[in-house]
Design a protein around this motif. Structure first.
Motif, PDB file in Angstrom:
ATOM      1  N   LEU A 141       0.958  -1.572   0.218  1.00 48.21           N
ATOM      2  CA  LEU A 141       0.250   0.305   0.893  1.00 48.21           C
ATOM      3  C   LEU A 141       0.420   1.294   0.209  1.00 48.21           C
ATOM      4  CD1 LEU A 141      -2.646  -0.972   2.234  1.00 48.21           C
ATOM      5  CD2 LEU A 141      -3.052  -0.516  -0.232  1.00 48.21           C
ATOM      6  N   LEU A 182       0.177   5.391   4.782  1.00 48.99           N
ATOM      7  CA  LEU A 182      -1.246   4.222   3.839  1.00 48.99           C
ATOM      8  C   LEU A 182      -2.660   5.229   3.287  1.00 48.99           C
ATOM      9  CD1 LEU A 182      -1.534   1.665   7.094  1.00 48.99           C
ATOM     10  CD2 LEU A 182      -0.655   1.663   4.713  1.00 48.99           C
ATOM     11  N   ALA A 216      -5.157  -2.401   8.949  1.00 46.70           N
ATOM     12  CA  ALA A 216      -6.204  -0.791   9.072  1.00 46.70           C
ATOM     13  C   ALA A 216      -6.896  -0.910  10.239  1.00 46.70           C
ATOM     14  CB  ALA A 216      -7.323  -1.453   8.570  1.00 46.70           C
ATOM     15  N   PHE A 219      -8.105   3.806   2.786  1.00 50.94           N
ATOM     16  CA  PHE A 219      -7.697   2.052   4.015  1.00 50.94           C
ATOM     17  C   PHE A 219      -7.662   1.681   5.596  1.00 50.94           C
ATOM     18  CE2 PHE A 219      -4.885  -0.949   5.618  1.00 50.94           C
ATOM     19  CZ  PHE A 219      -5.654  -2.562   5.339  1.00 50.94           C
ATOM     20  N   PRO A 265      -5.811  -1.303  -2.068  1.00 56.25           N
ATOM     21  CA  PRO A 265      -6.541  -1.643  -0.775  1.00 56.25           C
ATOM     22  C   PRO A 265      -6.952  -2.988  -0.649  1.00 56.25           C
ATOM     23  CG  PRO A 265      -7.240   0.604  -0.758  1.00 56.25           C
ATOM     24  CD  PRO A 265      -6.752   0.361  -2.074  1.00 56.25           C
TER      25      PRO A 265
END
Ligand SMILES: Nc1ncnc2c1ncn2[C@@H]1O[C@H](COP(=O)(O)OP(=O)(O)OP(=O)(O)O)[C@@H](O)[C@H]1O
Ligand SMILES: [Mg+2]
Lengths: 346, 505
Positions: free
Chosen positions: A103, A167, A250, A171, A109
């Motif tokens: 990522l 990230l 996440a 996500f 994702p």
């Protein structure tokens, strides 16, 4: 010998299906008991701290439990076959890092999650092959892969780490978002849990996992493909550990080489507290999920009550021993009840 | 199936020159066997002759080292028990192979459950089919109860139901009747006859010769892994069959010595365990052999377990030589001179992956321990002594017990308890699964023990054994003692009448 065929003796005064009801009751009771303990604990905490069950409070409880529920579900399948997978913590860590690295480079994702799951499947297959082909106990084999996977992880990750800033925003939002108090991640875990429970109850290959945990030799004689089933259980367990890795990423956005260290013990505790018997053949994934919920909630309950969190581990340990003791007592009770029922046809 | 009318039916399943070895033990040597549709075929031989090994070769459990398995005349290779099952071969193994955590219904249909849409199991159909099977066998077993805790006989019944649950062309039964009493055997034979009429081929193993003569048409005899012969049973006598099995004439099967009973050794007064047995009172004197008869489930084993202290009793009293025993304490029973040979040898009598020597030695730990250390030499010589007395067939005394044939495992359990030199001996099904030759030997031994002053309580489902060996016969029915019959009045009729509750005690 000339055989005198007697008239069928009058059935003893036990109602016909009392054995069934008894056993059903015991199993439901086992899960119900954890649920009750959980609810009492929550109620007491709420009474002492009215902020505890705010929307955010509930959401935190669920989020904390989600990852453990997933991994415990996978672990239950393996434990039901009279095996164990100690490498789930390492698998979770390395999958989280793999998904994060992907990522970081601007990946999609969904592909990242798929990647984590595939990596988990890979390690699950490895464990499954080693356990089902080798004559080495699962405890030893997966202790080995625990260190191997952790080793690979450490070499790869080194001292680098992934942070939420690396990230994609969507996500991370997905990881902490939800429908009012219910996080998306919890919904995914719930779906996996229900599907697994349904599979275990209603599909032949699911029942065969119980059979081979209950009596491996008899399973072989019944023509059950023992190796294939064990391989499948490990693969599934690995896949869920991988998925849990993606969820970890996440939720926390933060992964380094130590992620997931020692997690296997929490997972095994949750499974056993939830009533999945360590010697195989019995227990349910719902029980394991409740066990996971109970163990993770203790982490939130103690601070909310102003108790130092150093007590968490001790309480987890007490719960574990209590669960085993309860199982033992219940098993003896059931055994003696069943034995009395044996004194039937005269 | 085609039946060429000119040559008679062809064999459904056959073995041709099959050999199988386990290390140095040659369990089968060039054995051939043919099973025909519509015929019940007996397989006879002493303990360790290779009967179970032969069956496992037919069932795809063992791959023969040499020779062929023929299905409908064509050579086949079964890669596992599943292959044999798919070919229509149903097998009842000597040792029950149940899943204790699963229900009886699941045990029966494991691996081939009735399905609904999308391949899901039809739980209801499974339940109903199991209930129907239980009815066909005439037993009251709840399909939904778990297999854990079933008595040996009920486990055997579940195994039988499992084998009957699919339309087998070949039914193979390794000592299915060992744990059953008359009425259950009669039921089983009824079902076997029906299957035979429907054209199934049946292979039957039993150490009860009268059963072989009752249901079988041909017999194949094995001795030390080699084929003695395969011939019709018609015109053969039991003695002929025994001679083929053991290679010599047999001594008296029931060598009962006349003994004048001495003082009361074991006294049981008003013993009750709620829901299991009620108000059981009896005495056994020194020098006496007392038989305890009854149908399966009458509570005989349970009384023995309570007397020995494995289970607690709710009311009553047990004394040995006038001294009261403590409720639920086997160790005090043992030090009072009581010994119990249990019926379930695998679960209660043996440590399966320990050596023969150590298993026999276990009960003697107290006498073979010197200064806190085990005297291995003493243990070995004592074990060897008993293994020889009971003619246990083994390669080395240090081999693990699970490599022994079923009957030889049984002998090890006997040896283990006889080695304690008890004053009161309770034996639960002492000769279950034991061949005729050794059976006579066990009987001679029991008789000798009694003559030496030991009080013997013998539980047995083998009626001729009870009638042949007991000085007095106690009969139980549904948890109560219903009759006490002296040797002179004990006949099959009187005992069965009391056992089925048709006679007032
Ligand atoms: N797995 C094994 N490993 C080693 N030896 C074995 C094994 N299975 C059987 N044997 C040996 O093979 C021989 C034949 O055993 P088998 O079980 O076929 O006898 P059997 O005729 O069925 O006897 P029984 O009447 O006591 O059941 C015995 O000497 C036994 O010890
Ligand atoms: Mg055998």
């Amino acid at each position: 010998m000339t055989v005198v065929t007697p008239q069928e003796a009058p059935v003893a005064d036990v109602p016909k299906s009392s054995g069934t009801r008894l056993v059903d009751r015991v199993f439901k009771m086992r899960e119900l008991a954890i649920l009750v303990v959980f609810l009492v604990m929550i109620a007491v905490t709420q009474a002492g701290n009215s902020q505890f069950l705010s929307e955010q409070g509930i959401k935190d409880l669920l989020l904390n439990a989600t990852i453990l529920v997933l991994v415990a579900t996978g672990q239950s399948l393996v434990v039901i076959t009279r095996n164990v997978d100690l490498s789930v913590g390492s698998t979770l860590g390395i999958s989280a890092f793999a998904a994060g690295t992907y990522l970081q480079g601007g990946g999609n994702p969904v592909v990242a999650i798929a990647l984590a799951v595939l990596l988990g499947i890979g390690f699950g297959l490895l464990n499954g092959l080693l356990v089902s082909l080798g004559q080495v106990p699962a405890l030893v084999v997966t202790l080995g892969t625990l260190y191997i996977i952790r080793g690979i992880d450490s070499i790869w990750v080194g001292s680098s780490q992934i942070t939420a800033a690396d990230l994609p925003g969507g996500f991370v939002d997905f990881g902490s978002g939800g429908i009012s108090a219910v996080p998306y991640l919890a919904l995914i875990a719930l779906a996996v849990l229900i599907a697994t429970a349904y599979y275990l109850k209603h599909f032949a290959s699911g029942r065969e996992l119980y059979a081979l945990g209950s009596n491996p030799e008899a399973a072989r004689l019944a023509g059950i493909p023992v190796r294939k089933r064990i391989l499948a259980a490990y693969t599934f367990c690995g896949a869920l550990a991988g998925l849990a890795g993606a969820m970890y990423l996440a939720r926390f956005g933060n992964v380094d080489s130590g992620t997931g260290t020692g997690y296997e013990l929490t997972v095994v505790s949750a499974v056993v507290v939830g009533g999945v018997v360590f010697t195989g053949g019995s227990g349910s994934v719902y029980g394991a999920a409740l066990g996971a919920l109970l163990l993770t909630s203790i982490n939130s309950v103690l601070p909310a009550l102003g108790v130092s969190s150093v007590w968490v581990l001790a309480i987890n340990g007490i719960l574990l021993i209590l669960a085993i003791a309860v199982d033992r007592v219940v098993a003896l009770r059931v055994a003696s009840a069943l034995k009395k029922r044996n004194a039937r046809h005269g | 199936m085609t039946h060429p009318s000119t040559t008679g039916p062809a064999p459904v399943l056959a073995l041709k020159d099959v050999s199988k070895s386990f290390g140095a033990v040659r369990a089968l040597r060039d054995v051939s066997l043919e099973l025909f549709p519509g015929e019940v075929h007996a397989l006879a031989g002493e303990n360790g002759a290779g009967k179970s090994t032969l069956i496992k070769a037919l069932a795809g459990v063992h791959r023969p080292d040499a020779g062929q398995v023929l299905l409908d005349g064509a050579p086949v290779t079964f890669h596992g028990p599943g292959d044999a099952r798919d070919a229509g071969i149903a097998v009842i193994y000597q040792e029950p192979t149940l899943f204790p955590d699963l229900s009886i219904a699941e045990n029966i249909y494991m691996g081939r459950q009735p399905r609904r849409a999308l391949g899901r199991i039809d739980h209801k159909a499974t339940h109903n089919a199991t209930a129907a099977l239980m009815e066909r066998l005439g037993v009251e077993l709840d399909p939904d109860r778990p297999a854990r805790g079933l008595s040996i006989a009920d486990q055997q019944i579940v195994e039988i139901a499992k084998a009957l649950s699919f339309d087998a062309r070949v039914l193979i039964m390794d000592e299915p009747t060992a744990a059953l009493t008359g009425s259950e055997v009669a039921r089983l034979f009824g079902v076997v006859r029906t299957l035979r009429e429907q054209g199934a081929a049946v292979l039957f193993i039993s150490h009860r010769l009268e059963e072989i003569f009752e249901i079988c048409r041909r017999v194949t005899t094995l001795r030390d892994g080699a084929l003695v012969g395969s011939e019709p049973l018609e015109g053969m006598t039991e003695d002929d069959l025994v001679r083929r099995m053991v290679g010599r004439d047999l001594d008296e099967l029931y060598p009962k010595q006349e003994v004048t009973p001495g003082e009361v050794a074991l006294s049981v007064r008003r013993l009750t365990r709620e829901g299991v047995f009620t108000d059981v009172s009896f005495d056994v004197r020194h020098g006496e052999i007392v038989g305890l008869a009854g149908l399966v489930g009458a509570g005989r084993t349970e009384v023995a377990r309570a007397v020995f202290g494995i289970d607690r009793w709710d009311a009553g009293e047990v004394t040995v030589d006038g001294k009261a025993l403590v409720n639920g304490a086997p160790s005090t029973a043992m030090s009072a001179g009581l010994a119990l040979v249990p019926e379930d040898r695998r679960a209660q009598g043996l440590v399966m992956d320990m050596s023969i020597e150590r298993n026999i030695g276990l009960t003697g730990l107290r006498t073979t321990v010197k200064a806190g250390l085990m005297d291995r030499g003493a243990e070995r010589s004592r074990s060897l002594d008993w293994a020889v007395k009971l003619q246990v067939k083994y390669a080395r005394i240090a081999d693990t017990v699970n490599t022994l044939s079923g009957g030889n495992q049984q002998k090890v359990v006997l040896a283990k308890w006889l080695a304690t030199g008890p004053r009161v001996l309770i034996v639960d099904e002492p000769t279950r699964g034991i061949d005729v030759g050794t059976k006579a030997e066990v009987h001679r031994l029991l008789s000798q023990l009694a003559a030496d002053g030991v009080a013997v309580l013998m539980i047995s489902s083998d009626l001729p054994e009870i009638l042949g060996m007991a000085d007095r016969v106690l009969v139980m029915h549904e948890g109560r003692l219903t009759a006490e019959i002296p040797r002179s009045d004990a006949t099959e009729e009187t005992v069965m009448a009391a056992a089925t509750g048709r006679a007032a005690a």
